[in-house]
Scaffold this active site. Sequence first.
Site, mmCIF file in Angstrom:
data_model
loop_
_atom_site.group_PDB
_atom_site.id
_atom_site.type_symbol
_atom_site.label_atom_id
_atom_site.label_comp_id
_atom_site.label_asym_id
_atom_site.label_seq_id
_atom_site.Cartn_x
_atom_site.Cartn_y
_atom_site.Cartn_z
ATOM 1 N N ARG A 20 11.111 54.748 108.011
ATOM 2 C CA ARG A 20 12.540 54.414 108.072
ATOM 3 C C ARG A 20 12.761 53.000 108.594
ATOM 4 O O ARG A 20 13.561 52.246 108.040
ATOM 5 C CB ARG A 20 13.296 55.416 108.954
ATOM 6 C CG ARG A 20 13.391 56.793 108.329
ATOM 7 C CD ARG A 20 14.028 57.795 109.268
ATOM 8 N NE ARG A 20 13.206 57.915 110.471
ATOM 9 C CZ ARG A 20 13.670 58.064 111.707
ATOM 10 N NH1 ARG A 20 14.964 58.118 111.936
ATOM 11 N NH2 ARG A 20 12.853 58.189 112.718
ATOM 12 N N ASN A 38 15.357 60.867 108.112
ATOM 13 C CA ASN A 38 14.429 61.967 107.912
ATOM 14 C C ASN A 38 15.193 63.218 107.515
ATOM 15 O O ASN A 38 16.274 63.487 108.042
ATOM 16 C CB ASN A 38 13.650 62.254 109.199
ATOM 17 C CG ASN A 38 12.595 61.212 109.493
ATOM 18 O OD1 ASN A 38 12.168 60.480 108.613
ATOM 19 N ND2 ASN A 38 12.169 61.144 110.739
#
Length: 91
Positions: A20, A38
């Site tokens: 990320r 996520n």
Amino acid sequence: MADCCVRAYVTGKVQGVWYRRATQEQALMRGLTGYAKNLPDGRVEVLMCGPPSAVSELGQWLWQGPENAQVTHVTFETLGDHHAPDHFSTY
């Protein structure tokens, strides 16, 4: 050409490997907004908004990801009439 928004779902070893954060860095380098988060099933969801060429570049990068990622699949969904966020976030 007008900006666009594309949602991607990235499958593989993509959680716990800085995926990320690396995606955020890549998006900011390209002037994109959106997010990377996520999902409970182990995937990462990425929203990319901005110039189509920059969205395409980041979309290609998602297949690679950061050094420790092992991407096995990426799906893309072009979003019509989607309100683009002001910045790029990670969740």
